[in-house]
Write a protein that holds these residues in place. Structure first.
Motif, PDB file in Angstrom:
ATOM      1  N   GLY A  35      65.953  -8.416 133.825  1.00 13.55           N
ATOM      2  CA  GLY A  35      64.850  -9.289 134.134  1.00 13.55           C
ATOM      3  C   GLY A  35      64.220  -8.987 135.480  1.00 13.55           C
ATOM      4  N   GLY A  36      64.931  -8.339 136.354  1.00 14.27           N
ATOM      5  CA  GLY A  36      64.427  -8.082 137.689  1.00 14.27           C
ATOM      6  C   GLY A  36      63.810  -6.716 137.819  1.00 14.27           C
ATOM      7  N   PRO A  37      63.306  -6.390 138.995  1.00 15.43           N
ATOM      8  CA  PRO A  37      62.713  -5.072 139.209  1.00 15.43           C
ATOM      9  C   PRO A  37      63.779  -3.990 139.157  1.00 15.43           C
ATOM     10  CG  PRO A  37      62.933  -6.242 141.280  1.00 15.43           C
ATOM     11  CD  PRO A  37      63.297  -7.218 140.213  1.00 15.43           C
ATOM     12  N   SER A  38      63.432  -2.857 138.621  1.00 14.98           N
ATOM     13  CA  SER A  38      64.369  -1.740 138.570  1.00 14.98           C
ATOM     14  C   SER A  38      63.951  -0.689 139.581  1.00 14.98           C
ATOM     15  CB  SER A  38      64.394  -1.126 137.162  1.00 14.98           C
ATOM     16  OG  SER A  38      63.100  -0.727 136.786  1.00 14.98           O
ATOM     17  N   THR A  39      64.891   0.081 140.035  1.00 10.14           N
ATOM     18  CA  THR A  39      64.584   1.141 140.983  1.00 10.14           C
ATOM     19  C   THR A  39      64.002   2.302 140.198  1.00 10.14           C
ATOM     20  OG1 THR A  39      66.849   1.961 140.736  1.00 10.14           O
ATOM     21  CG2 THR A  39      66.421   0.457 142.554  1.00 10.14           C
ATOM     22  N   GLU A  40      62.756   2.134 139.760  1.00  8.04           N
ATOM     23  CA  GLU A  40      62.186   3.049 138.788  1.00  8.04           C
ATOM     24  C   GLU A  40      61.554   4.296 139.414  1.00  8.04           C
ATOM     25  OE1 GLU A  40      62.081   2.380 135.205  1.00  8.04           O
ATOM     26  OE2 GLU A  40      63.567   0.905 135.669  1.00  8.04           O
ATOM     27  N   ALA A  41      60.612   4.167 140.251  1.00  5.35           N
ATOM     28  CA  ALA A  41      59.903   5.350 140.730  1.00  5.35           C
ATOM     29  C   ALA A  41      59.694   5.265 142.240  1.00  5.35           C
ATOM     30  CB  ALA A  41      58.568   5.495 140.014  1.00  5.35           C
ATOM     31  N   ALA A  42      60.721   5.530 142.985  1.00  5.11           N
ATOM     32  CA  ALA A  42      60.623   5.479 144.438  1.00  5.11           C
ATOM     33  C   ALA A  42      59.883   6.695 144.976  1.00  5.11           C
ATOM     34  CB  ALA A  42      62.028   5.421 145.042  1.00  5.11           C
ATOM     35  N   ASP A  43      58.980   6.427 145.940  1.00  6.55           N
ATOM     36  CA  ASP A  43      58.247   7.501 146.623  1.00  6.55           C
ATOM     37  C   ASP A  43      57.501   8.411 145.657  1.00  6.55           C
ATOM     38  OD1 ASP A  43      59.313   6.570 149.029  1.00  6.55           O
ATOM     39  OD2 ASP A  43      61.121   7.787 148.761  1.00  6.55           O
ATOM     40  N   GLY A  44      57.048   7.852 144.533  1.00  2.94           N
ATOM     41  CA  GLY A  44      56.251   8.629 143.603  1.00  2.94           C
ATOM     42  C   GLY A  44      57.018   9.660 142.811  1.00  2.94           C
ATOM     43  N   GLN A  45      58.326   9.684 142.988  1.00  9.61           N
ATOM     44  CA  GLN A  45      59.139  10.642 142.245  1.00  9.61           C
ATOM     45  C   GLN A  45      59.408  10.117 140.832  1.00  9.61           C
ATOM     46  OE1 GLN A  45      60.066  13.715 143.438  1.00  9.61           O
ATOM     47  NE2 GLN A  45      58.662  13.096 145.074  1.00  9.61           N
ATOM     48  N   PRO A  46      59.583  10.995 139.855  1.00 12.39           N
ATOM     49  CA  PRO A  46      59.872  10.524 138.499  1.00 12.39           C
ATOM     50  C   PRO A  46      61.239   9.847 138.425  1.00 12.39           C
ATOM     51  CG  PRO A  46      60.124  12.905 138.637  1.00 12.39           C
ATOM     52  CD  PRO A  46      59.484  12.466 139.918  1.00 12.39           C
ATOM     53  N   VAL A  47      61.345   8.887 137.547  1.00 12.17           N
ATOM     54  CA  VAL A  47      62.627   8.239 137.301  1.00 12.17           C
ATOM     55  C   VAL A  47      63.527   9.239 136.588  1.00 12.17           C
ATOM     56  CG1 VAL A  47      63.815   6.335 136.159  1.00 12.17           C
ATOM     57  CG2 VAL A  47      61.514   6.010 137.084  1.00 12.17           C
ATOM     58  N   SER A  48      64.728   9.374 137.056  1.00 12.02           N
ATOM     59  CA  SER A  48      65.685  10.294 136.432  1.00 12.02           C
ATOM     60  C   SER A  48      66.737   9.476 135.686  1.00 12.02           C
ATOM     61  CB  SER A  48      66.354  11.165 137.496  1.00 12.02           C
ATOM     62  OG  SER A  48      67.321  12.016 136.912  1.00 12.02           O
ATOM     63  N   LEU A  49      66.823   9.685 134.376  1.00  9.92           N
ATOM     64  CA  LEU A  49      67.782   8.972 133.536  1.00  9.92           C
ATOM     65  C   LEU A  49      68.844   9.920 133.005  1.00  9.92           C
ATOM     66  CD1 LEU A  49      65.539   6.748 131.200  1.00  9.92           C
ATOM     67  CD2 LEU A  49      66.945   5.961 133.100  1.00  9.92           C
ATOM     68  N   THR A  50      70.066   9.436 132.922  1.00 11.79           N
ATOM     69  CA  THR A  50      71.116  10.206 132.261  1.00 11.79           C
ATOM     70  C   THR A  50      71.352   9.606 130.879  1.00 11.79           C
ATOM     71  OG1 THR A  50      72.762   8.814 133.372  1.00 11.79           O
ATOM     72  CG2 THR A  50      72.254  10.954 134.368  1.00 11.79           C
ATOM     73  N   PHE A  51      71.607  10.474 129.916  1.00 14.21           N
ATOM     74  CA  PHE A  51      71.719  10.044 128.523  1.00 14.21           C
ATOM     75  C   PHE A  51      72.815  10.849 127.828  1.00 14.21           C
ATOM     76  CE2 PHE A  51      69.652  10.920 124.173  1.00 14.21           C
ATOM     77  CZ  PHE A  51      70.358   9.907 123.546  1.00 14.21           C
ATOM     78  N   TRP A  52      73.720  10.139 127.136  1.00 15.50           N
ATOM     79  CA  TRP A  52      74.772  10.794 126.373  1.00 15.50           C
ATOM     80  C   TRP A  52      74.601  10.465 124.893  1.00 15.50           C
ATOM     81  CZ3 TRP A  52      80.016   9.539 129.299  1.00 15.50           C
ATOM     82  CH2 TRP A  52      79.999  10.178 130.552  1.00 15.50           C
ATOM     83  N   GLY A  53      74.782  11.464 124.062  1.00 16.51           N
ATOM     84  CA  GLY A  53      74.707  11.243 122.620  1.00 16.51           C
ATOM     85  C   GLY A  53      75.162  12.465 121.864  1.00 16.51           C
ATOM     86  N   ILE A  90      82.812   7.489 126.743  1.00 16.54           N
ATOM     87  CA  ILE A  90      81.879   6.484 127.259  1.00 16.54           C
ATOM     88  C   ILE A  90      82.642   5.324 127.883  1.00 16.54           C
ATOM     89  CG2 ILE A  90      80.131   4.789 126.616  1.00 16.54           C
ATOM     90  CD1 ILE A  90      79.270   6.750 124.373  1.00 16.54           C
ATOM     91  N   ALA A  91      83.666   4.833 127.185  1.00 18.30           N
ATOM     92  CA  ALA A  91      84.443   3.698 127.687  1.00 18.30           C
ATOM     93  C   ALA A  91      85.097   4.023 129.026  1.00 18.30           C
ATOM     94  CB  ALA A  91      85.498   3.291 126.668  1.00 18.30           C
ATOM     95  N   ASN A  92      85.627   5.226 129.140  1.00 21.64           N
ATOM     96  CA  ASN A  92      86.255   5.636 130.397  1.00 21.64           C
ATOM     97  C   ASN A  92      85.230   5.729 131.525  1.00 21.64           C
ATOM     98  OD1 ASN A  92      88.813   5.801 129.266  1.00 21.64           O
ATOM     99  ND2 ASN A  92      88.600   7.965 128.728  1.00 21.64           N
ATOM    100  N   ALA A  93      84.034   6.223 131.189  1.00 17.35           N
ATOM    101  CA  ALA A  93      82.985   6.339 132.204  1.00 17.35           C
ATOM    102  C   ALA A  93      82.526   4.962 132.674  1.00 17.35           C
ATOM    103  CB  ALA A  93      81.804   7.136 131.646  1.00 17.35           C
ATOM    104  N   VAL A  94      82.443   4.016 131.724  1.00 15.87           N
ATOM    105  CA  VAL A  94      82.056   2.658 132.091  1.00 15.87           C
ATOM    106  C   VAL A  94      83.089   2.062 133.052  1.00 15.87           C
ATOM    107  CG1 VAL A  94      81.765   0.308 131.229  1.00 15.87           C
ATOM    108  CG2 VAL A  94      80.715   2.220 129.993  1.00 15.87           C
ATOM    109  N   LYS A  95      84.365   2.231 132.747  1.00 15.35           N
ATOM    110  CA  LYS A  95      85.433   1.698 133.596  1.00 15.35           C
ATOM    111  C   LYS A  95      85.417   2.340 134.983  1.00 15.35           C
ATOM    112  CE  LYS A  95      88.546   0.703 129.727  1.00 15.35           C
ATOM    113  NZ  LYS A  95      89.810   1.099 129.044  1.00 15.35           N
ATOM    114  N   ALA A  96      85.060   3.636 135.023  1.00 14.20           N
ATOM    115  CA  ALA A  96      85.049   4.357 136.299  1.00 14.20           C
ATOM    116  C   ALA A  96      83.767   4.130 137.089  1.00 14.20           C
ATOM    117  CB  ALA A  96      85.247   5.849 136.046  1.00 14.20           C
ATOM    118  N   GLY A  97      82.792   3.469 136.470  1.00 10.60           N
ATOM    119  CA  GLY A  97      81.540   3.198 137.159  1.00 10.60           C
ATOM    120  C   GLY A  97      80.584   4.364 137.215  1.00 10.60           C
ATOM    121  N   ASN A  98      80.778   5.358 136.348  1.00  7.51           N
ATOM    122  CA  ASN A  98      79.858   6.512 136.345  1.00  7.51           C
ATOM    123  C   ASN A  98      79.318   6.784 134.941  1.00  7.51           C
ATOM    124  OD1 ASN A  98      82.126   7.520 135.106  1.00  7.51           O
ATOM    125  ND2 ASN A  98      82.574   9.079 136.635  1.00  7.51           N
ATOM    126  N   ALA A  99      79.052   5.725 134.208  1.00  9.39           N
ATOM    127  CA  ALA A  99      78.495   5.869 132.863  1.00  9.39           C
ATOM    128  C   ALA A  99      77.037   6.321 132.945  1.00  9.39           C
ATOM    129  CB  ALA A  99      78.587   4.547 132.116  1.00  9.39           C
TER     130      ALA A  99
END
Length: 444
Positions: A35-53, A90-99
């Motif tokens: 619901g709040g603001p996301s750290t989406e595009a700071a300093d005009g740089q593109p948002v970088s997302l990580t994705f696993w699948g 994925i579960a291990n990454a979530v627990k480790a805080g690096n998902a």
């Protein structure tokens, strides 16, 4: 495409969602910050997302998105399929805080990830207009406790893939009933002692679950604030007894799902069929490319000959609990699941035959899939008819990890005196124990 869910199905799913929400309060709290603001595009740089699948064609989808969305860039990591280790990673990454920011999770496992607090509530980013783009069934499978936890990619009605030449040699046609399926298996084996009609996957319970769904089983439901667990009902027992006899009589192969061993048996003609889902068309095509023109698709056999299907898998996009980029993640998932460009990119890869959860994209998928492997057969019409026959009133439980682990462990003992009936009984006990361990009420 499937018809709208019946009132009883809606009531069951809403009740199940209410029961699950009891665990969400403790497990998730106010998970996520959509619901709040996301750290989406700071300093005009593109948002970088990580994705696993792991879904077929995903690399092509990411490449197409990155090329057309300079303000959001996806870094994709292909991981093993969920049951082959992806969910544990994925579960291990979530627990480790690096998902990763966003990851794929199948419908059956989504309640488990939600109850464990691994994914964000994205309700504030999912408008009514967006939800209207998807099949109601898919939206309901991604809605728990009245909140949206993922966006659906596909539906996954069942289908039977078979080698036309081997069936003709044995003098059989695509079976319409399970009795005919057994007869066809016997004839194929008689025609060539090295040939079997299909494979039982001991490492992956999802096919058995879909077959139980198709038979009319209802593994999970609720009564008041309690879960009802009924894995060992009459319908599932019928399925278990049937496949126990198929395995015991050596009419099907037993080998790991999608393994080199399985692929080799297909290439050699030692396995003449594959009980899969709509997404299996692309899997088979990429697994045995030299089989072009030899394979066909038929409706899944049923118990009485009338059309009926369960759903085998089906994929969603979920946002991990710690991601600060939920808005961008949902934008990516929306593009991948609701736009012609997203579906074309996936299917044009030649490896995917996804059946979109967004009905408007079914013609797009049909046009994009090269059917030469299937002799030009209109396989999407088979999928579409199967989707219409998906049995209603099925819900997934909130601890499918425990359910599947128990089934998988027991399936692995089939050659050492274990039975499918024992596997189901064991999974019933393991599931109830896990629900109680999580503080959920379980009715008798």
């Amino acid at each position: 495409m499937p018809s709208s869910p019946t009132r009883p199905r809606r009531a069951l799913l809403l009740a199940a969602a209410s029961a699950l929400s009891l665990s969400l309060v403790a497990a998730c709290g106010s998970s996520g910050s959509t619901g709040g603001p996301s750290t989406e595009a700071a300093d005009g740089q593109p948002v970088s997302l990580t994705f696993w699948g792991w879904a077929k064609g995903t690399k092509d989808v990411v490449a197409a998105f990155n090329a057309s969305h300079p303000k959001i860039q996806i870094t994709f990591e292909e991981i093993p399929s969920g049951n082959a280790g992806g969910y544990a990673k994925i579960a291990n990454a979530v627990k480790a805080g690096n998902a990763p920011d966003v990851f794929n999770v199948e419908y059956p496992q989504l309640p488990d990830f939600v109850s464990q607090g691994a994914v964000q509530d994205i309700s504030k980013l999912v408008s009514a207009d967006l939800k209207a783009k998807y099949l109601p069934q898919s939206v309901e499978l991604t809605t728990l406790g009245g909140k949206n936890w993922a966006l659906p990619l596909d539906a996954a009605p069942q289908a039977f893939y078979y080698r036309k030449d081997l069936f003709e040699k044995a003098g059989v046609i695509a079976p319409k009933t399970w009795d005919e399926f057994r007869t066809a298996a016997e004839k194929l084996k008689q025609a060539d002692p090295n040939t079997r009609i299909a494979t039982f996957f001991p490492d992956d319970p999802s096919t058995f679950e879909a077959l139980s769904w198709q038979a009319g089983a209802k593994w999970f439901g609720t009564q008041g604030d309690s879960w009802k667990v009924a894995l060992a009902g009459a319908e599932t027992t019928k399925v278990a007894d049937y496949w126990q006899k198929m395995v015991a009589d050596d009419l099907v192969r037993s080998m790991p799902s999608f393994s080199q061993q399985w692929t080799a048996s297909l290439q050699k003609g030692e396995t003449a069929g594959y009980l899969g889902a709509s997404w299996g068309g692309g899997v088979l095509k990429s697994s045995v490319p030299d089989g072009t023109g030899k394979w066909a698709v038929a409706p899944i056999p049923t118990w009485d000959g009338s059309p009926a299907s369960g759903m085998l898998g089906g994929t969603t996009f979920a946002v991990s609990k710690d991601s600060k980029k939920a808005k961008a993640a949902v934008e990516f998932a929306t593009w991948a699941t609701t736009t012609p460009e997203g579906i074309k990119a996936r299917i044009a890869s030649g490896t995917s035959s996804v059946y979109p959860a967004a009905p408007e994209l079914i013609p797009v998928a049909k046009a994009a899939f090269d059917t030469a492997f299937y002799g030009g057969q209109d396989i999407y019409t088979i999928y579409q008819d199967a989707a219409k026959s998906i049995k209603p009133s099925w819900s997934w439980g909130p601890a499918m990890g425990a359910t599947n682990t128990s089934l998988k462990d027991s399936f692995g003992k089939l050659g050492a005196g274990g039975t499918l009936g024992q596997a189901v009984d064991g999974a019933q006990k393991a599931t109830v124990a896990e629900l109680k361990n999580r503080g959920l009420k379980v009715g008798e």
